[in-house]
Design an enzyme around this catalytic site. Structure first.
Site, PDB file in Angstrom:
ATOM      1  N   HIS A 130       3.837 104.038 -17.996  1.00  0.00           N
ATOM      2  CA  HIS A 130       4.249 105.421 -18.272  1.00  0.00           C
ATOM      3  C   HIS A 130       5.263 105.451 -19.414  1.00  0.00           C
ATOM      4  O   HIS A 130       5.135 106.244 -20.355  1.00  0.00           O
ATOM      5  CB  HIS A 130       4.840 106.027 -16.993  1.00  0.00           C
ATOM      6  CG  HIS A 130       5.497 107.354 -17.178  1.00  0.00           C
ATOM      7  ND1 HIS A 130       4.914 108.540 -16.786  1.00  0.00           N
ATOM      8  CD2 HIS A 130       6.714 107.698 -17.699  1.00  0.00           C
ATOM      9  CE1 HIS A 130       5.731 109.544 -17.059  1.00  0.00           C
ATOM     10  NE2 HIS A 130       6.827 109.062 -17.615  1.00  0.00           N
ATOM     11  N   GLU A 131       6.275 104.597 -19.350  1.00  0.00           N
ATOM     12  CA  GLU A 131       7.309 104.589 -20.381  1.00  0.00           C
ATOM     13  C   GLU A 131       6.763 104.119 -21.727  1.00  0.00           C
ATOM     14  O   GLU A 131       7.123 104.658 -22.782  1.00  0.00           O
ATOM     15  CB  GLU A 131       8.491 103.708 -19.941  1.00  0.00           C
ATOM     16  CG  GLU A 131       9.224 104.210 -18.705  1.00  0.00           C
ATOM     17  CD  GLU A 131       9.726 105.635 -18.854  1.00  0.00           C
ATOM     18  OE1 GLU A 131      10.071 106.028 -19.989  1.00  0.00           O
ATOM     19  OE2 GLU A 131       9.767 106.361 -17.850  1.00  0.00           O
ATOM     20  N   HIS A 150       5.079 106.849 -23.699  1.00  0.00           N
ATOM     21  CA  HIS A 150       5.989 107.711 -24.455  1.00  0.00           C
ATOM     22  C   HIS A 150       6.218 107.143 -25.856  1.00  0.00           C
ATOM     23  O   HIS A 150       6.276 107.884 -26.840  1.00  0.00           O
ATOM     24  CB  HIS A 150       7.339 107.828 -23.742  1.00  0.00           C
ATOM     25  CG  HIS A 150       7.340 108.741 -22.556  1.00  0.00           C
ATOM     26  ND1 HIS A 150       6.759 109.983 -22.575  1.00  0.00           N
ATOM     27  CD2 HIS A 150       7.889 108.597 -21.313  1.00  0.00           C
ATOM     28  CE1 HIS A 150       6.945 110.575 -21.393  1.00  0.00           C
ATOM     29  NE2 HIS A 150       7.614 109.752 -20.624  1.00  0.00           N
ATOM     30  N   GLU A 169       5.509 114.522 -19.807  1.00  0.00           N
ATOM     31  CA  GLU A 169       5.526 113.694 -18.597  1.00  0.00           C
ATOM     32  C   GLU A 169       4.138 113.625 -17.966  1.00  0.00           C
ATOM     33  O   GLU A 169       3.699 112.559 -17.516  1.00  0.00           O
ATOM     34  CB  GLU A 169       6.550 114.229 -17.603  1.00  0.00           C
ATOM     35  CG  GLU A 169       7.989 114.111 -18.063  1.00  0.00           C
ATOM     36  CD  GLU A 169       8.398 112.681 -18.366  1.00  0.00           C
ATOM     37  OE1 GLU A 169       7.866 111.742 -17.725  1.00  0.00           O
ATOM     38  OE2 GLU A 169       9.239 112.480 -19.254  1.00  0.00           O
TER      39      GLU A 169
END
Length: 305
Positions: free
Chosen positions: A140-141, A144, A215
Site C-alpha cells: 500500500h505504501e 503511494h 487511499e
C-alpha cells in the site's frame, strides 16, 4: 519510471485537478497578501522558503516528528526482505527503510519521488502484524510512491500550512498587541486573517477529497500487486481496532501527519468529522477489498477469462 503497480487514471486526473485549483488559489492568495501587506518581497520570500523546505525536506521533517530512524538490513532483516521482494515485483527502486519506536501501529511513505522516498513503519505495527499482513501494508505504501501522490499531497498541503500559520500569527498578534496598533493596521491584520482563513478552508476541503481517494487507490493497487486483498483487509481491521484502543492523548502528535498514514491516528470513531477525514471509512476500504477478492477469485476460477 513505470512500475508494475496498476495505473489509476482517475487518481491522476484528481491529482492534476487538485494541483491546478490549488495553484489558482495560491496565486490569488499571494496577490491578496501583497495588496494587503504592501510588500511583495516579504510575501514571496517567505512563501518560497516554506515551499522549498516542505518539498525538499518533507521526508526528514516527517521522520523527525514521528521519531523515525533509518535502519539497515542487519537490524531488521525481515522488514528489508519484504520491501526488497515488493520492489522487485513492482519494478521500483528500493526506498530508504525507517522504523519509528511507537506503540501506535502504523506506516507511512514520504519523499519527493521514487528515488528519494522513505517507507517508515512503527514498532507497534511490526509487533502486531503477521508477515502477509505486513506485506499488504508495505505494498500500500509503495503504491503511494509509484503513483507519485506522496509528492502531490506534500505540495498540496503547503498552501494550507502557509494559510494556517498566518491565521495563527494574525490571531496572536491581535490578541497580545492590538492595543499598540492604529485602526488601519488592525483592519489590515483582520483582512489578512480573513483571507488566510478562507484559503485554509478551501485547501483543506480539496486536500481531504484527494487524500480519501488516494487511499482507496493505494488499497486497490496493493491488493492487485500482491494478489491477496484479504490479508490487506485483515491488516486494516487489526490496525484500526488497535489504534482505537490507544489513549487519544498519545495520538495527538501523530494526528498532524494523518494524511500520510496507512490508517488515521484516531482515538475513537469520528462522528461528523468523518466527512473531513483524510481517509475513507474502514467499511469503504474493506468493501472495496472484498470486491477485488471476488474479482480475483472469478478470474482464477476454471473456465473464466
Amino acid at each position: 519510471m513505470q512500475s508494475r503497480f496498476q495505473s489509476d487514471r482517475r487518481l491522476t486526473v484528481r491529482m492534476t485537478a487538485t494541483l491546478f485549483l490549488l495553484g489558482l488559489l495560491y496565486v490569488a492568495f499571494v496577490a491578496a497578501l501583497i495588496a494587503l501587506l504592501k510588500s511583495w518581497v516579504l510575501v514571496v520570500v517567505v512563501a518560497a522558503a516554506i515551499l522549498g523546505a516542505q518539498y525538499w525536506f518533507s521526508d526528514r521533517i516527517a521522520l523527525f516528528a514521528m521519531r523515525g530512524r533509518v535502519v539497515e538490513r542487519e537490524e531488521y532483516p525481515e522488514l528489508h526482505a519484504v520491501i526488497d521482494r515488493l520492489c522487485t515485483l513492482a519494478d521500483l527502486p528500493k526506498p530508504t527503510v525507517a522504523v519509528s519506536d511507537m506503540d501506535m501501529p502504523n506506516a507511512f511513505a514520504t519523499g519527493r519521488n521514487a528515488d528519494k522516498s522513505v517507507i517508515c513503519v512503527t514498532t507497534g505495527l511490526l509487533r502486531r502484524l503477521e508477515p502477509a499482513e505486513l506485506e499488504g501494508v508495505l505494498a500500500h505504501e509503495l503504491s503511494h510512491v509509484a503513483h507519485k501522490d506522496v509528492a502531490v499531497i506534500t505540495i498540496a498541503s503547503f498552501l494550507g500550512v502557509i494559510a494556517g500559520l498566518i491565521v495563527r500569527f494574525a490571531f496572536y498578534s491581535q490578541l497580545f498587541g492590538g492595543g499598540r496598533r492604529d485602526q488601519n493596521t488592525a483592519v489590515v491584520f483582520m483582512a489578512v486573517m480573513g483571507v488566510s482563513a478562507a484559503v485554509y478552508a478551501i485547501s483543506f476541503v480539496l486536500i481531504r477529497s484527494l487524500s480519501r481517494y488516494r487511499e482507496l487507490a493505494a488499497d486497490r493497487a496493493a491488493a492487485l500487486l500482491t494478489g491477496r486483498p484479504s490479508t490487506l483487509a485483515s491488516a486494516l481491521t487489526k490496525v484500526s481496532g488497535d489504534i482505537a484502543r490507544i489513549p487519544t492523548k498519545d495520538l495527538r502528535t501523530a494526528q498532524a501527519f494523518n494524511a500520510f498514514y496507512f490508517t488515521p491516528a484516531l482515538g475513537k470513531e469520528p462522528g461528523i468529522a468523518r466527512y473531513f477525514s483524510t481517509h475513507p471509512s474502514l467499511e469503504q476500504r474493506i468493501d472495496q477489498l472484498a470486491r477485488i477478492s471476488a474479482e480475483l477469485g472469478e478470474a482464477a476460477a476454471p473456465g473464466k477469462g
